[in-house]
Enzyme design. Sequence first.
Site: not given
Length: 257
Positions: A17, A66-67, A99, A149, A162, A166, A195
Amino acid sequence: MNTTTNHTPISLITGGSRGLGRNAALKLAEQGSDVILTYRSNAAEAQEVVQQIEAGGRRAVALPLDVGHSQGFKAFADQVKTALATTWQRERFDHLVNNAGIGIHASFEATTEAQFDTLVNIHLKGPFFLTQTLLPLIADGGRILNVSSGLARFSLPGYAAYAVMKGGIEVLSRYQAKELGARGIAVNTIAPGAIETDFGGGAVRDNAELNSFVASQTAMGRAGVPDDIGGAVASLLSPGNRWLTGQRIEVSGGMFL
């Protein structure tokens, strides 16, 4: 074996979204895919993406997910099954893009166990068990694209937890490619660089000093934009890349080469 060559592909994108997921959904639709996208809380935002896809002549459905809450995955799979039957008269979808995610910036020394657990649930446990739950609904000959990432290759202070998640996703992708190859399912990892989005509070986009630093360390001379990643996602899921599996593709413009 079902293949994805004789019908319109359906792509399921978590976190579709907003941000990179939204861009990927739109690029896939432009390429000819129908889309199932998920959102965590903002249904109106998700519906805007659905309307944009439909305006381009493709079909789309938005579903809440909600992942970070794996207990809800079975109910979500039932919703996907219903959507496939009612919107497409199909039993399977073709592409899964894991994602959805969040950013937490904290030094290794200052990272709390609660922050670590949140990242595990959303970035590692979530994709692991969501994909497992959805496997019966993924077509033979389909694709899974996991999102990593650039931070799993290079190290920047403040992203230890984080990046660990990944790194785990990259290993998981290789195992999935090995184990799901018998069904003709290709599994790869896309690893975006820095990004300009609202991810992590929009730091790369809004902090001029950080943006300039990223540009100075990138071969292409600038920070990335969402179109750079959405286009790469669509390319990796195109029919011409069906023989690509078990690979990590970094889309960073050549950051820290």
